[in-house]
Design a protein around this motif. Structure first.
Motif, PDB file in Angstrom:
ATOM      1  N   LEU A 156       0.824  -1.207   0.000  1.00 55.68           N
ATOM      2  CA  LEU A 156       0.000   0.000   0.000  1.00 55.68           C
ATOM      3  C   LEU A 156       0.860   1.259   0.000  1.00 55.68           C
ATOM      4  N   LEU A 157       1.939   1.235   0.773  1.00 55.14           N
ATOM      5  CA  LEU A 157       2.840   2.391   0.796  1.00 55.14           C
ATOM      6  C   LEU A 157       3.498   2.606  -0.571  1.00 55.14           C
ATOM      7  N   ALA A 158       3.863   1.501  -1.227  1.00 55.49           N
ATOM      8  CA  ALA A 158       4.456   1.607  -2.559  1.00 55.49           C
ATOM      9  C   ALA A 158       3.437   2.166  -3.548  1.00 55.49           C
ATOM     10  N   LYS A 159       2.191   1.693  -3.461  1.00 56.94           N
ATOM     11  CA  LYS A 159       1.137   2.210  -4.345  1.00 56.94           C
ATOM     12  C   LYS A 159       0.884   3.684  -4.063  1.00 56.94           C
ATOM     13  N   GLU A 172       1.243   9.231  -5.678  1.00 52.77           N
ATOM     14  CA  GLU A 172       1.707  10.591  -5.403  1.00 52.77           C
ATOM     15  C   GLU A 172       2.657  11.072  -6.497  1.00 52.77           C
ATOM     16  N   ARG A 173       3.531  10.189  -6.959  1.00 55.19           N
ATOM     17  CA  ARG A 173       4.472  10.535  -8.021  1.00 55.19           C
ATOM     18  C   ARG A 173       3.715  10.863  -9.319  1.00 55.19           C
ATOM     19  N   ARG A 174       2.733  10.020  -9.659  1.00 58.17           N
ATOM     20  CA  ARG A 174       1.933  10.276 -10.861  1.00 58.17           C
ATOM     21  C   ARG A 174       1.118  11.552 -10.726  1.00 58.17           C
ATOM     22  N   LEU A 175       0.624  11.826  -9.517  1.00 61.15           N
ATOM     23  CA  LEU A 175      -0.128  13.057  -9.276  1.00 61.15           C
ATOM     24  C   LEU A 175       0.770  14.272  -9.491  1.00 61.15           C
TER      25      LEU A 175
END
Length: 107
Positions: A71-74, A79-82
């Motif tokens: 979940l943290l990786a997702k 967040e990176r994609r955002l």
């Protein structure tokens, strides 16, 4: 002679009483041994169940930790994609503003 016979009879009676007492004590020892074996068997089952529960809890803990890591990786990926999307939007807004300025200049 009579005393010797009486003494012998008393010794024989005492020996018989001791034999009876020894037999009763042996019976009690046998019962206690059987009870001990039964309790040991119950204890072994309880220990086995405890070990199984601890193993299950360990597996569940590991699974929970993996789930949290996933979940943290997702979350990090989202967040990176955002941030990338926000940057793209900002870039597009800048280009659009520039195009609007150029259009206004042309008109």
């Amino acid at each position: 002679m009579r005393d010797a016979v009486n003494e012998r009879n008393e010794m024989e009676r005492a020996r018989n009483e001791m034999g009876v007492e020894i037999a009763m004590l042996q019976k009690e020892v046998d019962q206690l041994t059987a009870e001990l074996c039964s309790n040991r068997g119950s204890l072994d089952r309880v220990i086995h169940e405890r070990d199984a529960v601890q193993n299950d809890l360990g597996l569940q803990k590991e699974e929970g930790e993996r789930t949290i890591e996933s979940l943290l990786a997702k979350k990090a990926s989202i967040e990176r994609r955002l941030m990338e999307s926000s940057q793209s939007i900002d870039d597009l807004k800048g280009k659009m503003d520039e195009m609007v300025r150029e259009r206004n200049e042309i008109e």
